[in-house]
Scaffold this active site. Structure first.
Site, short mmCIF file in Angstrom:
data_model
loop_
_atom_site.label_atom_id
_atom_site.label_comp_id
_atom_site.label_asym_id
_atom_site.label_seq_id
_atom_site.Cartn_x
_atom_site.Cartn_y
_atom_site.Cartn_z
N ASP A 188 0.87 -1.07 0.23
CA ASP A 188 0.13 0.06 -0.25
C ASP A 188 0.55 0.86 0.10
O ASP A 188 0.29 2.38 -0.55
CB ASP A 188 -0.88 -0.06 1.19
CG ASP A 188 -1.88 1.05 1.27
OD1 ASP A 188 -2.78 1.50 -0.20
OD2 ASP A 188 -2.50 1.46 2.64
N SER A 209 -7.37 5.61 -0.23
CA SER A 209 -7.70 3.79 -1.02
C SER A 209 -9.02 3.95 -1.13
O SER A 209 -9.53 3.99 0.09
CB SER A 209 -6.12 3.05 0.07
OG SER A 209 -5.25 3.18 -0.33
N GLN A 259 -4.84 -0.89 -7.02
CA GLN A 259 -5.38 -0.39 -6.47
C GLN A 259 -6.18 0.50 -7.34
O GLN A 259 -5.82 1.71 -8.45
CB GLN A 259 -4.66 0.39 -5.40
CG GLN A 259 -5.62 0.79 -4.68
CD GLN A 259 -4.40 2.01 -2.98
OE1 GLN A 259 -4.24 2.67 -3.58
NE2 GLN A 259 -3.86 0.94 -2.43
#
Length: 272
Positions: A188, A209, A259
């Protein structure tokens, strides 16, 4: 195992609460909300603890609410299916009785099959000649990783820019499930900023996100150098999609990442 490595792996030492529920701590990280990779990695750890040793091959997570530092996290695992080759788990991560992340993980027994991959990024310098990334004094995250940025941003700019080399700062043992959780954790890093299209303004009122996916192609080791490269795929409305890869120093592809991020320009007041 060194002190730094122990600090990193301690986040994945979950406390059983009975049944398939687990408790984890949320260490202070010098920012107002939890790092999403931490919650995803701990959720995967909870799923692994119920999978009977099968290694994960993918995860898909939705970030629902921001997580708060210094508040305990509860993980409730649902055993969706156990087949002859695959297992599926659904994990809800909660704080204060409210879900902050939903994750589905799939596990696959090793099998023989084809072994092919697309090529690694070309003409990328190795990590040995690059300077370790110096985190800002207010930002104590991620703990326990050595990060070497290929194209360092101008002094004073943050966050970290892709591509970069990364590894745990010390040995973390040989538990393959832990290495997969550490990959989920670091996957991430810097992805939201990488989802912006070329030339798009840096001034955003919201940059967070929305959902995150990881595919584990080959058994990873988080304490050996990995080249993490992420780039934008598309931007439309207030959402941007980024895609990335993790390669070993010899060019082996160990994981792929995708993502979607919420990217609201500063001129748009947006909605909560």
């Amino acid at each position: 195992m060194g002190e730094v490595s122990m600090e990193l792996t301690r986040m994945f030492e979950l406390t059983p609460l009975g049944g398939d529920a687990f408790l984890a701590t949320s260490p202070p990280v010098g920012r107002p909300r939890l790092f999403g990779g931490q919650v995803a990695g701990q959720s995967l750890r909870a799923a692994c603890l119920t999978a009977g040793g099968r290694p994960p091959h993918s995860l898909h997570a939705y970030f629902i609410r921001p997580g708060m530092p210094d508040e305990p996290l509860t993980f409730d695992v649902s055993r969706t299916r156990d087949g002859r080759s695959f297992s599926t788990r659904h994990v809800t991560a909660s704080q204060g009785g409210k879900p902050i992340l939903e994750l589905i993980a799939s596990f696959h027994d090793p099998e023989d099959g084809f072994d092919w991959q697309d090529g690694a990024p070309a003409a990328t310098p190795g990590p040995e000649g690059l300077e370790p990334l110096a985190l800002p004094s207010f930002f104590r995250h991620p703990p326990g990783f050595d990060v070497r940025v290929v194209n360092p941003p101008p002094e004073g700019e943050w966050p970290v820019a892709h591509p970069f080399w990364i590894r745990a700062a010390g040995p973390v043992g040989d538990d393959p499930a832990l290495h997969a959780c550490l990959i989920a954790y670091l996957s991430d890093m810097g992805v939201v900023s990488s989802a912006r299209g070329p030339g798009s303004p840096r001034d955003l009122v919201t940059a967070v996100s929305l959902d995150h996916a990881v595919w584990f192609h080959r058994p990873p080791r988080a304490d050996r150098w990995l080249l993490y490269s992420v780039g934008p795929v598309t931007n439309h409305g207030a959402r941007g999609l980024a895609r990335g890869t993790l390669h070993t120093a010899d060019g082996t592809l160990v994981a792929s990442i995708a993502q979607e991020a919420l990217l609201r320009p500063a001129a748009d007041p947006g909605r909560s």
